[in-house]
Design a protein around this motif. Sequence first.
Motif, PDB file in Angstrom:
ATOM      1  N   LEU A 158       0.807  -1.176  -0.135  1.00 45.67           N
ATOM      2  CA  LEU A 158       0.227  -0.015   0.070  1.00 45.67           C
ATOM      3  C   LEU A 158       1.040   1.449  -0.026  1.00 45.67           C
ATOM      4  N   THR A 159       1.997   1.179   0.652  1.00 36.84           N
ATOM      5  CA  THR A 159       2.761   2.496   0.785  1.00 36.84           C
ATOM      6  C   THR A 159       4.376   2.317   0.051  1.00 36.84           C
ATOM      7  N   GLY A 160       4.668   1.417  -0.226  1.00 30.17           N
ATOM      8  CA  GLY A 160       5.904   0.964  -0.808  1.00 30.17           C
ATOM      9  C   GLY A 160       6.860   0.044   0.017  1.00 30.17           C
ATOM     10  N   PRO A 161       8.106   0.068  -0.361  1.00 30.29           N
ATOM     11  CA  PRO A 161       8.948  -0.945   0.279  1.00 30.29           C
ATOM     12  C   PRO A 161       9.524  -0.379   1.617  1.00 30.29           C
ATOM     13  N   SER A 162       9.156   0.846   2.332  1.00 30.97           N
ATOM     14  CA  SER A 162       9.690   1.084   3.254  1.00 30.97           C
ATOM     15  C   SER A 162       8.992   0.817   4.677  1.00 30.97           C
ATOM     16  N   ALA A 163       8.227  -0.071   4.368  1.00 31.65           N
ATOM     17  CA  ALA A 163       7.186  -0.501   5.628  1.00 31.65           C
ATOM     18  C   ALA A 163       8.322  -0.933   6.873  1.00 31.65           C
ATOM     19  N   ASP A 164       7.949  -0.541   8.070  1.00 34.04           N
ATOM     20  CA  ASP A 164       8.688  -0.620   9.153  1.00 34.04           C
ATOM     21  C   ASP A 164       8.479  -1.940   9.676  1.00 34.04           C
ATOM     22  N   THR A 165       8.969  -3.201   9.293  1.00 39.67           N
ATOM     23  CA  THR A 165       8.788  -4.486   9.810  1.00 39.67           C
ATOM     24  C   THR A 165       9.105  -4.473  11.312  1.00 39.67           C
ATOM     25  N   GLU A 166      10.091  -4.008  11.731  1.00 41.77           N
ATOM     26  CA  GLU A 166      10.577  -4.196  12.996  1.00 41.77           C
ATOM     27  C   GLU A 166       9.459  -3.472  13.842  1.00 41.77           C
ATOM     28  N   ASN A 192      -3.849  12.900  22.078  1.00 41.99           N
ATOM     29  CA  ASN A 192      -4.442  13.396  20.753  1.00 41.99           C
ATOM     30  C   ASN A 192      -4.146  12.311  19.579  1.00 41.99           C
ATOM     31  N   PRO A 193      -5.031  10.796  19.727  1.00 39.42           N
ATOM     32  CA  PRO A 193      -4.919  10.099  18.724  1.00 39.42           C
ATOM     33  C   PRO A 193      -5.229  10.463  17.544  1.00 39.42           C
ATOM     34  N   GLN A 194      -4.464   9.496  16.499  1.00 37.38           N
ATOM     35  CA  GLN A 194      -4.683   9.858  15.155  1.00 37.38           C
ATOM     36  C   GLN A 194      -5.534   8.839  14.534  1.00 37.38           C
ATOM     37  N   THR A 195      -6.373   9.185  13.586  1.00 38.88           N
ATOM     38  CA  THR A 195      -7.015   8.057  13.021  1.00 38.88           C
ATOM     39  C   THR A 195      -6.216   7.618  11.504  1.00 38.88           C
ATOM     40  N   ALA A 196      -6.437   6.530  11.267  1.00 43.79           N
ATOM     41  CA  ALA A 196      -5.717   5.822  10.014  1.00 43.79           C
ATOM     42  C   ALA A 196      -5.801   6.567   8.796  1.00 43.79           C
ATOM     43  N   THR A 197      -4.667   6.466   7.935  1.00 39.69           N
ATOM     44  CA  THR A 197      -4.883   6.749   6.635  1.00 39.69           C
ATOM     45  C   THR A 197      -5.641   5.648   6.039  1.00 39.69           C
ATOM     46  N   PHE A 198      -6.493   6.188   5.025  1.00 38.57           N
ATOM     47  CA  PHE A 198      -7.388   5.012   4.502  1.00 38.57           C
ATOM     48  C   PHE A 198      -7.034   5.025   2.889  1.00 38.57           C
ATOM     49  N   TYR A 199      -7.081   3.743   2.600  1.00 42.32           N
ATOM     50  CA  TYR A 199      -6.692   3.031   1.251  1.00 42.32           C
ATOM     51  C   TYR A 199      -8.052   2.550   0.493  1.00 42.32           C
ATOM     52  N   LYS A 204     -11.371  -4.247  -9.294  1.00 40.29           N
ATOM     53  CA  LYS A 204     -10.279  -5.013  -9.891  1.00 40.29           C
ATOM     54  C   LYS A 204      -9.056  -5.191  -8.994  1.00 40.29           C
ATOM     55  N   ALA A 205      -9.169  -4.919  -7.636  1.00 41.95           N
ATOM     56  CA  ALA A 205      -8.019  -5.070  -6.692  1.00 41.95           C
ATOM     57  C   ALA A 205      -7.169  -4.356  -7.190  1.00 41.95           C
ATOM     58  N   GLU A 206      -7.177  -2.923  -7.343  1.00 34.99           N
ATOM     59  CA  GLU A 206      -6.447  -1.999  -7.708  1.00 34.99           C
ATOM     60  C   GLU A 206      -6.475  -0.791  -6.629  1.00 34.99           C
ATOM     61  N   LEU A 207      -5.243  -0.363  -6.056  1.00 36.44           N
ATOM     62  CA  LEU A 207      -5.409   0.952  -5.349  1.00 36.44           C
ATOM     63  C   LEU A 207      -5.559   2.006  -6.060  1.00 36.44           C
ATOM     64  N   ILE A 208      -6.639   2.924  -6.002  1.00 35.36           N
ATOM     65  CA  ILE A 208      -6.918   4.031  -6.894  1.00 35.36           C
ATOM     66  C   ILE A 208      -6.677   5.301  -5.915  1.00 35.36           C
ATOM     67  N   ALA A 209      -6.757   4.966  -4.527  1.00 38.86           N
ATOM     68  CA  ALA A 209      -6.872   6.530  -3.958  1.00 38.86           C
ATOM     69  C   ALA A 209      -6.359   6.243  -2.346  1.00 38.86           C
ATOM     70  N   ILE A 210      -5.752   7.565  -2.112  1.00 37.04           N
ATOM     71  CA  ILE A 210      -5.273   7.543  -0.662  1.00 37.04           C
ATOM     72  C   ILE A 210      -5.961   8.641   0.147  1.00 37.04           C
ATOM     73  N   PHE A 211      -6.417   8.505   1.100  1.00 36.97           N
ATOM     74  CA  PHE A 211      -7.057   9.491   2.056  1.00 36.97           C
ATOM     75  C   PHE A 211      -6.459   9.816   3.168  1.00 36.97           C
TER      76      PHE A 211
END
Length: 235
Positions: A158-166, A192-199, A204-211
């Motif tokens: 969803l975000t690219g290869p920089s996901a923080d696995t650790e 001040n909790p944050q809500t998530a970014t939405f995808y 067709k199983a394609e990522l078309i927008a990020i909110f």
Amino acid sequence: MSWLKHRSRRRPLVLRLWMALLAGGLFLIGYQWGNQWQPRHEQAPVIEGVMLRPPVPLPDWELENEAGQVFGSEQLTGRWVLLGIASIDDVSGHLSMTRMLEVFNRLADLPALREQFSLVLVSPRMDAALAQGFRRLLAQTWVLSGTPEQLARLRAMLTGPSADTETLISATQAGEAEPDAQPPGLSGADPNPQTATFYLIDPKAELIAIFPAAQSPAGIARDIRHLSELNAQEF
């Protein structure tokens, strides 16, 4: 002689009629051509979120639902999916799910769209009771979790290869090591909790927008309307 004069008067009239018919024909041809050309070249609708052009095809992915059953892209194919990543036992997870439900409610006048719409919260830790509670509010709601590697793979998709696995591994291990600890955010440690970014994933199983997290449910619902209409025009 009179016959010649009469014939000469008819020629300009016939010529004018012929020119009028030619002009009308050219107008109709130009109109039809313009209508066919415009949709392919018109500017894409402006949305508040980030529209991905071209859409990003997503590989197959699998997590588990609250019952421990495999649930992923195969079960969601052919559906619109609004997906967020947040801990279900954290305030941010509750706020994210509440925000998702509000987006869904703002699409009430589009029953066909809502019928093929799913809300998915991906959580590093699973709480079956909370997950079932959200499903009772809306049957099209899913809380999913998985191994740190599965979660990191989905995040990278969803975000690219920089996901923080650790970080994902640490969050999961922390939840397992302290089962009786008060959920983060409920203790007041995160004022001040944050809500998530939405995808947004299309049928067709394609990522078309990020909110982004700051975007309002009303704004997200408007964007989804535009994108679903655009999707319908393309097919």
